[in-house]
Design a protein around this motif. Structure first.
Motif, PDB file in Angstrom:
ATOM      1  N   ASN A  98       0.839  -1.192   0.000  1.00  0.00           N
ATOM      2  CA  ASN A  98       0.000   0.000   0.000  1.00  0.00           C
ATOM      3  C   ASN A  98       0.877   1.246   0.000  1.00  0.00           C
ATOM      4  OD1 ASN A  98      -2.644  -1.341   0.344  1.00  0.00           O
ATOM      5  ND2 ASN A  98      -1.684  -2.029   2.234  1.00  0.00           N
ATOM      6  N   LEU A  99       0.480   2.267  -0.747  1.00  0.00           N
ATOM      7  CA  LEU A  99       1.228   3.522  -0.848  1.00  0.00           C
ATOM      8  C   LEU A  99       0.357   4.680  -0.382  1.00  0.00           C
ATOM      9  CD1 LEU A  99       2.566   3.135  -4.498  1.00  0.00           C
ATOM     10  CD2 LEU A  99       3.798   2.586  -2.407  1.00  0.00           C
ATOM     11  N   VAL A 100       0.963   5.595   0.361  1.00  0.00           N
ATOM     12  CA  VAL A 100       0.311   6.859   0.697  1.00  0.00           C
ATOM     13  C   VAL A 100       1.318   7.976   0.425  1.00  0.00           C
ATOM     14  CG1 VAL A 100      -1.404   6.026   2.348  1.00  0.00           C
ATOM     15  CG2 VAL A 100       0.892   6.545   3.133  1.00  0.00           C
ATOM     16  N   GLN A 101       0.816   9.085  -0.055  1.00  0.00           N
ATOM     17  CA  GLN A 101       1.689  10.211  -0.416  1.00  0.00           C
ATOM     18  C   GLN A 101       1.370  11.407   0.462  1.00  0.00           C
ATOM     19  OE1 GLN A 101       2.097  11.111  -4.613  1.00  0.00           O
ATOM     20  NE2 GLN A 101       2.320  13.287  -4.174  1.00  0.00           N
ATOM     21  N   THR A 102       2.427  12.091   0.895  1.00  0.00           N
ATOM     22  CA  THR A 102       2.244  13.302   1.702  1.00  0.00           C
ATOM     23  C   THR A 102       1.856  14.471   0.807  1.00  0.00           C
ATOM     24  OG1 THR A 102       4.529  14.079   1.483  1.00  0.00           O
ATOM     25  CG2 THR A 102       4.044  12.546   3.310  1.00  0.00           C
ATOM     26  N   ASN A 103       1.497  15.552   1.462  1.00  0.00           N
ATOM     27  CA  ASN A 103       1.342  16.820   0.752  1.00  0.00           C
ATOM     28  C   ASN A 103       2.720  17.273   0.271  1.00  0.00           C
ATOM     29  OD1 ASN A 103      -1.358  16.822   1.520  1.00  0.00           O
ATOM     30  ND2 ASN A 103      -0.961  18.043   3.347  1.00  0.00           N
ATOM     31  N   THR A 104       2.748  18.063  -0.766  1.00  0.00           N
ATOM     32  CA  THR A 104       3.998  18.664  -1.234  1.00  0.00           C
ATOM     33  C   THR A 104       4.259  19.924  -0.418  1.00  0.00           C
ATOM     34  OG1 THR A 104       3.655  17.799  -3.455  1.00  0.00           O
ATOM     35  CG2 THR A 104       5.193  19.636  -3.236  1.00  0.00           C
ATOM     36  N   VAL A 105       5.492  20.055   0.090  1.00  0.00           N
ATOM     37  CA  VAL A 105       5.869  21.215   0.889  1.00  0.00           C
ATOM     38  C   VAL A 105       7.046  21.927   0.220  1.00  0.00           C
ATOM     39  CG1 VAL A 105       5.018  20.214   3.033  1.00  0.00           C
ATOM     40  CG2 VAL A 105       7.396  19.861   2.368  1.00  0.00           C
ATOM     41  N   THR A 106       7.316  23.141   0.657  1.00  0.00           N
ATOM     42  CA  THR A 106       8.360  23.963   0.042  1.00  0.00           C
ATOM     43  C   THR A 106       9.423  24.338   1.063  1.00  0.00           C
ATOM     44  OG1 THR A 106       6.700  24.863  -1.467  1.00  0.00           O
ATOM     45  CG2 THR A 106       8.784  26.049  -1.316  1.00  0.00           C
ATOM     46  N   LEU A 107      10.687  24.270   0.626  1.00  0.00           N
ATOM     47  CA  LEU A 107      11.820  24.720   1.434  1.00  0.00           C
ATOM     48  C   LEU A 107      12.181  26.121   0.970  1.00  0.00           C
ATOM     49  CD1 LEU A 107      14.049  21.512   1.179  1.00  0.00           C
ATOM     50  CD2 LEU A 107      12.179  21.984   2.768  1.00  0.00           C
ATOM     51  N   ASN A 108      12.158  27.073   1.876  1.00  0.00           N
ATOM     52  CA  ASN A 108      12.432  28.465   1.533  1.00  0.00           C
ATOM     53  C   ASN A 108      13.625  28.990   2.321  1.00  0.00           C
ATOM     54  OD1 ASN A 108      10.082  29.081  -0.220  1.00  0.00           O
ATOM     55  ND2 ASN A 108       8.958  28.541   1.624  1.00  0.00           N
ATOM     56  N   MET A 109      14.377  29.853   1.672  1.00  0.00           N
ATOM     57  CA  MET A 109      15.471  30.543   2.351  1.00  0.00           C
ATOM     58  C   MET A 109      14.954  31.917   2.753  1.00  0.00           C
ATOM     59  SD  MET A 109      19.402  31.056   1.104  1.00  0.00           S
ATOM     60  CE  MET A 109      19.024  32.176  -0.239  1.00  0.00           C
ATOM     61  N   SER A 110      15.198  32.270   4.007  1.00  0.00           N
ATOM     62  CA  SER A 110      14.693  33.550   4.483  1.00  0.00           C
ATOM     63  C   SER A 110      15.765  34.289   5.257  1.00  0.00           C
ATOM     64  CB  SER A 110      13.482  33.327   5.390  1.00  0.00           C
ATOM     65  OG  SER A 110      13.863  32.629   6.546  1.00  0.00           O
ATOM     66  N   GLY A 111      15.541  35.554   5.405  1.00  0.00           N
ATOM     67  CA  GLY A 111      16.414  36.365   6.240  1.00  0.00           C
ATOM     68  C   GLY A 111      17.826  36.491   5.711  1.00  0.00           C
ATOM     69  N   THR A 112      18.643  37.057   6.552  1.00  0.00           N
ATOM     70  CA  THR A 112      20.023  37.343   6.164  1.00  0.00           C
ATOM     71  C   THR A 112      20.979  37.020   7.290  1.00  0.00           C
ATOM     72  OG1 THR A 112      19.647  39.627   6.839  1.00  0.00           O
ATOM     73  CG2 THR A 112      19.426  39.150   4.496  1.00  0.00           C
ATOM     74  N   GLU A 113      20.733  35.912   7.988  1.00  0.00           N
ATOM     75  CA  GLU A 113      21.640  35.531   9.065  1.00  0.00           C
ATOM     76  C   GLU A 113      23.049  35.393   8.501  1.00  0.00           C
ATOM     77  OE1 GLU A 113      21.982  31.428  10.952  1.00  0.00           O
ATOM     78  OE2 GLU A 113      20.833  32.572  12.418  1.00  0.00           O
ATOM     79  N   GLY A 114      24.023  35.841   9.240  1.00  0.00           N
ATOM     80  CA  GLY A 114      25.398  35.743   8.788  1.00  0.00           C
ATOM     81  C   GLY A 114      25.890  37.008   8.113  1.00  0.00           C
ATOM     82  N   LEU A 115      24.989  37.962   7.857  1.00  0.00           N
ATOM     83  CA  LEU A 115      25.412  39.217   7.262  1.00  0.00           C
ATOM     84  C   LEU A 115      25.582  40.259   8.366  1.00  0.00           C
ATOM     85  CD1 LEU A 115      23.078  39.443   4.139  1.00  0.00           C
ATOM     86  CD2 LEU A 115      25.403  38.561   4.265  1.00  0.00           C
TER      87      LEU A 115
END
Length: 131
Positions: A98-115
């Motif tokens: 049996n197979l089940v599939q998750t929702n599709t999610v997005t990886l986003n880059m935010s902010g400016t840590e390190g600057l």
């Protein structure tokens, strides 16, 4: 009658008598992280002998590809501009096929840590260097 065969047939057709088919109990969620930080998404599932296959698609790609390095219930990458906007989903299967599939999610880059910023005389900030 061969009860072992009948048991398997019954188990494949229903969730009764101890068979636990793959079921997603908690969907992964989209994440936003700083450049250089780890972006991780996780799925929680129940079922008998689960396998996880993660698929990802960078924002400029045409199709999803199997991420062969990830076989557990989480997917993680170090975020950079190439991975910003990457879409991810997981297919979970059980020992019964049996197979089940998750929702599709997005990886986003935010902010400016390190600057590091400095305030100029005219009241605006400018980047001094990237740490």
């Amino acid at each position: 009658a061969d009860w072992s065969t009948q048991w398997l047939d019954y188990c494949d057709a229903t969730v009764h008598w101890g068979c636990k088919f793959a079921k997603i109990t908690e969907q992964p969620a989209s994440v936003s992280v700083f450049n250089g930080s780890t972006a991780e998404v996780t799925v929680t599932a129940t079922g008998d002998v689960l396998n996880y296959k993660w698929y990802c698609k960078n924002k400029d790609a045409d199709k999803f590809t199997l991420a062969t390095d990830f076989t557990g219930n989480s997917f993680s990458v170090t975020m950079d501009s190439a991975r910003d906007g990457c879409q991810v989903y997981c297919i979970v299967d059980d020992k019964y096929g049996n197979l089940v599939q998750t929702n599709t999610v997005t990886l986003n880059m935010s902010g400016t840590e390190g600057l590091v910023y400095e305030l100029s005389e005219d009241g605006t900030y400018y980047i001094v260097f990237d740490v």
